[in-house]
Scaffold this active site. Structure first.
Site, mmCIF file in Angstrom:
data_model
loop_
_atom_site.group_PDB
_atom_site.id
_atom_site.type_symbol
_atom_site.label_atom_id
_atom_site.label_comp_id
_atom_site.label_asym_id
_atom_site.label_seq_id
_atom_site.Cartn_x
_atom_site.Cartn_y
_atom_site.Cartn_z
ATOM 1 N N SER A 56 0.848 -1.195 0.000
ATOM 2 C CA SER A 56 0.000 0.000 0.000
ATOM 3 C C SER A 56 0.878 1.237 0.000
ATOM 4 O O SER A 56 2.003 1.203 0.504
ATOM 5 C CB SER A 56 -0.860 0.031 1.262
ATOM 6 O OG SER A 56 -0.051 0.283 2.398
ATOM 7 N N ASP A 57 0.378 2.335 -0.586
ATOM 8 C CA ASP A 57 1.034 3.595 -0.284
ATOM 9 C C ASP A 57 0.814 3.821 1.212
ATOM 10 O O ASP A 57 -0.095 3.236 1.822
ATOM 11 C CB ASP A 57 0.472 4.745 -1.123
ATOM 12 C CG ASP A 57 1.444 5.927 -1.139
ATOM 13 O OD1 ASP A 57 2.357 5.963 -0.281
ATOM 14 O OD2 ASP A 57 1.296 6.831 -1.990
ATOM 15 N N TRP A 58 1.669 4.644 1.806
ATOM 16 C CA TRP A 58 1.681 4.763 3.271
ATOM 17 C C TRP A 58 0.355 5.331 3.784
ATOM 18 O O TRP A 58 0.053 6.496 3.594
ATOM 19 C CB TRP A 58 2.881 5.618 3.684
ATOM 20 C CG TRP A 58 4.122 4.813 3.987
ATOM 21 C CD1 TRP A 58 4.896 4.916 5.109
ATOM 22 C CD2 TRP A 58 4.726 3.779 3.193
ATOM 23 N NE1 TRP A 58 5.928 3.991 5.051
ATOM 24 C CE2 TRP A 58 5.847 3.283 3.904
ATOM 25 C CE3 TRP A 58 4.433 3.174 1.969
ATOM 26 C CZ2 TRP A 58 6.665 2.247 3.414
ATOM 27 C CZ3 TRP A 58 5.243 2.152 1.486
ATOM 28 C CH2 TRP A 58 6.334 1.708 2.216
ATOM 29 N N GLY A 59 -0.422 4.459 4.372
ATOM 30 C CA GLY A 59 -1.707 4.888 4.916
ATOM 31 C C GLY A 59 -2.868 4.740 3.946
ATOM 32 O O GLY A 59 -3.966 5.218 4.229
#
Ligand code: BGC
Length: 759
Positions: free
Chosen positions: A228-231
């Site tokens: 995932s992209d961060w968050g």
């Protein structure tokens, strides 16, 4: 799955499996010591290694690493070997700094010059972007370090990036926004792919099964893990089920428990979890084969490489009267904050702690020890309004000099990850400064540092020369001096169009969207595809760039002017350096479809090569085109279609300067599924050879009937009658035009449809 991985998987508890799919820290996966599973360390990227030790995001101080030029600069080099070399150097730094996977390259398309993160992306063209990303990945991974191709997909604006829904039709996705990812995945096999924050047609990137499973894995054969992209994960269980393997950052014990609970309750199939775990384990062990952190990297060698890349990326946009290169003598007025405080990278997650930084002013002094350098600040930190005193001081300095060098950097506040630009202008102060200096000094050179296109109409006619130096990396100051004094002949070419006005740009009306919805209404027409179609005058076209020498093109040849799609086509062209100094030319090949079932761009880049030539030297450049180079994505058929027909092979210096062209004909061997149905129009039937065959007896019968009714049986149907008929669905045509009275015409047409479907 290998036996070893299956073996480990068999021994893992449900809790261990769930924990492996969520980071242990901001930059590490969860190790499982009892089973000998090491942690995997990831780090930003993409134009340097941002190794953060204290796990703090976003601003933890990272270890010193080489800051290479950012992606928009790299793409302007059009040099795939150079990008591979940079990838190798990055991998060396990862190995030295204990990093297993570097979080890059970013390969989103430049839909609008306003995207604050354009400096981290390559191009408005998916072929060029895809080639750059593929070579970056190959370079890094050749040394046993992984990459993360990001942000998958349609992350083309920072405005509301966490929530915005990009509404894009499938053809546009396939031809523009996915094509660069597809090329990179198929060609270079990245170890990981990072999903986007945004939604695509209503679904978050982290939960997009179609993107992650159907397209990325099933169609393109991706065999790594999706992170995932961060968050970017909202519902961890839904994301896992949709194919999102690793969630970052961690730790997030509650989410681990969500997964455990979902498996126990039956909401999540344990097989989906096992598959994610196996994919992560595979990369963890792949990475472990390359030991890390044993020796430092050679910072001096990498700094020199960064300088070479930067100098290859600089684009000479204007050079009136051959002012450049400079001789290195006389008095040079050096103006602008960026001459002393170089602007060489962008804000956000890609921010590198450089090993050292070349100061442009010092580099000028080093390369031109005989020149007298006089400095004025000129713009300073003024974002709004105009400070006349600074401009007057700069103009006074410029007047005393033989040449004025204006270092103009777009202020960091105007362009960054996290938010978009409000306009494509320099600051008022900078525009007034350029105008003020150019008024007193005709030999004014503007050197630009920015991540994406800027408008220049307000001043470009007043200055003699312009260099686009991008966010040039830590060695850019030296690279600029190399180009100014002719130690390097500029060979960069724009990887994005420079428009005259923001209002002229393709997404102007559709950007940034209403609330959380942005419609990609311009479809496949972004970048030069749009400017071509609308005949919009641009400041500098895609592919544009000057040199200190001149090149001529001749002898465009093709392997065959009649070929089958499966054979592909080879193209040769001779390029000669007709000037006095050695230089590099970027040969660009565009393909134009003369006629197609769907509306297509006037031309599309399908090949390029950078070639170095001594004065007077000629080289033959060979470029190869496969069926895909001629194809469009047809959503009706759900596949790429390379239609039989005529195409133009265009060789250009830029998208705006096509110098040679050759017509070829491609015969398609593709058999498309029959799409005829009861309401297909007469034209649809006539465009499908199966339809023509099936209708033949009927057509003959109708023609005979018409002839019998006519006074002049020799006379054929007038063309206008055919025009009237072509849009009629077959039952209507038969009923109203042909006067047929078969029992039920609908049933009759259904029988014809059944007949063609069997053909
Ligand atoms: C960025 C990614 C980056 C990640 C980790 C995110 O905000 O969009 O590109 O890799 O942070 O720093």
């Amino acid at each position: 799955m290998s036996d070893d991985i299956q073996n480990i998987l068999n021994q893992m508890t449900l809790e261990e499996k769930a924990a492996l799919t969520i980071g242990a820290t901001a930059w590490e996966t969860t190790p499982i010591e009892r089973l000998g599973v090491p942690r995997l360390v990831v780090s930003d990227g993409p134009h340097g290694v941002r190794r953060v030790l204290d796990n703090a995001i976003p601003s933890g101080q990272s270890l010193p690493a080489t800051c290479f030029p950012t992606a928009s600069a790299l793409a302007a080099s059009w040099d795939v070997d150079l990008i591979t070399e940079m990838g190798e150097a990055l991998a060396d730094e990862c190995i030295a700094l204990g990093v297993d996977v570097v979080l890059g390259p970013g390969n989103n398309m430049k839909r609008t010059p306003l995207c604050g993160r354009n400096f981290e992306y390559y191009s408005e063209d998916p072929y060029l972007g895809g080639e750059m990303a593929a070579h970056f990945i190959s370079g890094v991974q050749s040394k046993g370090v992984g990459t993360s191709l990001k942000h998958y997909a349609a992350n083309n604006q920072e405005h509301r990036r966490f929530t915005v829904d990009a509404r894009v039709d499938e053809r546009t996705l396939r031809e523009i926004y996915l094509a660069g990812f597809e090329r990179a995945v198929k060609q270079a096999k990245p170890w990981t792919v990072m999903c986007c924050y945004n939604r695509v047609n209503g679904v978050y990137g982290s939960e997009h099964e179609w993107l992650m499973e159907r397209v990325l894995r099933d169609e393109w054969g991706f065999d790594g893990f999706v992170v995932s992209d961060w968050g970017a994960v909202h519902d961890r269980v839904a994301a896992l089920a949709a194919g999102l393997d690793l969630e970052m950052p961690g730790p997030q014990p509650d989410r681990v428990q969500d997964i455990v609970g979902a498996v126990r309750s039956g909401r999540l199939d344990e097989a989906a979890l096992d598959r994610a775990v196996a994919q992560i384990l595979d990369i963890v062990f792949r990475a472990a084969k390359t030991p890390k952190g044993q020796a430092p990297f050679d910072a001096g060698v990498h700094h020199a490489l960064a300088r070479r890349i930067s100098s290859e990326s600089i684009v000479l946009l204007k050079n009136a009267g051959g002012l450049l290169p400079l001789s290195g003598s006389g008095t040079l007025a050096v103006i602008g904050k960026a001459a002393r405080e170089p602007y060489f990278q962008g804000g956000g997650s890609s921010h590198i702690n450089p090993t050292r930084v070349d100061v442009p002013l010092d580099e000028l002094a080093r390369l031109a020890p005989d020149a007298g350098l006089i400095y004025a600040l000129g713009d300073g930190d003024i974002i709004e309004g105009v400070d006349r005193a600074l401009i007057d001081e700069a103009a006074a300095v410029a007047r005393r000099a033989d040449v004025a060098l204006l270092y103009i950097a777009l202020p960091a506040a105007k362009e960054s990850e996290g938010y978009d630009r409000a306009d494509i202008d320099l600051t008022e102060q900078q525009v007034a400064l350029i105008q003020g200096v150019a008024t007193v000094q005709p030999k004014t050179v503007v050197i630009l540092n920015n991540g994406s296109a800027v408008a220049m109409d307000a001043w470009i006619d007043n200055v003699a020369a312009v260099l686009e130096a991008w966010m040039m990396g830590q060695a850019g100051g030296g690279a600029i001096a190399d180009v100014l004094f002719g130690r390097v002949n500029p060979s960069g070419r724009l990887a994005e169009t420079f428009p005259r006005r923001l209002e002229d740009t393709p997404a102007f009306i559709n950007y940034p969207g209403d609330g959380d919805t942005v419609r990609y209404g311009e479809g496949v027409f972004i970048g030069y595809r749009y400017y071509d179609a609308r005949g919009v005058d641009v400041l500098f076209p895609f592919g544009y760039g000057l040199s200190y020498t001149t090149f001529e093109y001749a002898n465009l040849r093709v392997s065959d002017d009649l070929f089958e799609d499966t054979e592909g086509l080879r193209v040769w062209v001779d390029v000669t350096n007709t000037g006095q100094v050695a230089g590099k030319e970027v040969v660009q090949l565009y393909v134009r479809d003369r006629a197609a079932r769907l509306v297509r761009p006037e031309k599309e880049l399908k090949g390029f090569a950078k070639v170095e030539l001594a004065p007077g030297e000629t080289k033959t450049v060979e470029l190869a085109l496969d069926a895909r180079a001629f194809a469009y994505y047809d959503p009706d058929f759900g596949q790429w279609v390379a239609e039989t027909g005529d195409f133009d092979i265009l060789i250009g210096r830029s998208a705006g300067d096509i110098c040679l062209s050759q017509r070829v004909r491609m015969e398609s061997t593709q058999t498309l599924p029959c799409r005829l149905h009861r309401l297909s129009t007469f034209q649809d039937w006539m465009e499908d050879p199966r339809g023509v065959e099936a209708l033949q007896p009927l057509i003959e019968r109708v023609m005979a009937q018409l002839a019998a009714q006519s006074d002049d049986p020799t006379q054929s149907l007038p063309a206008t009658a055919l025009d009237w008929m072509k849009y009629l669905p077959l039952p209507m045509l038969l009923r109203f035009r042909a006067g047929l009275t078969e029992g039920s015409l609908e049933e009759f047409v259904d029988e014809l449809v059944a007949q063609v479907s069997e053909m």
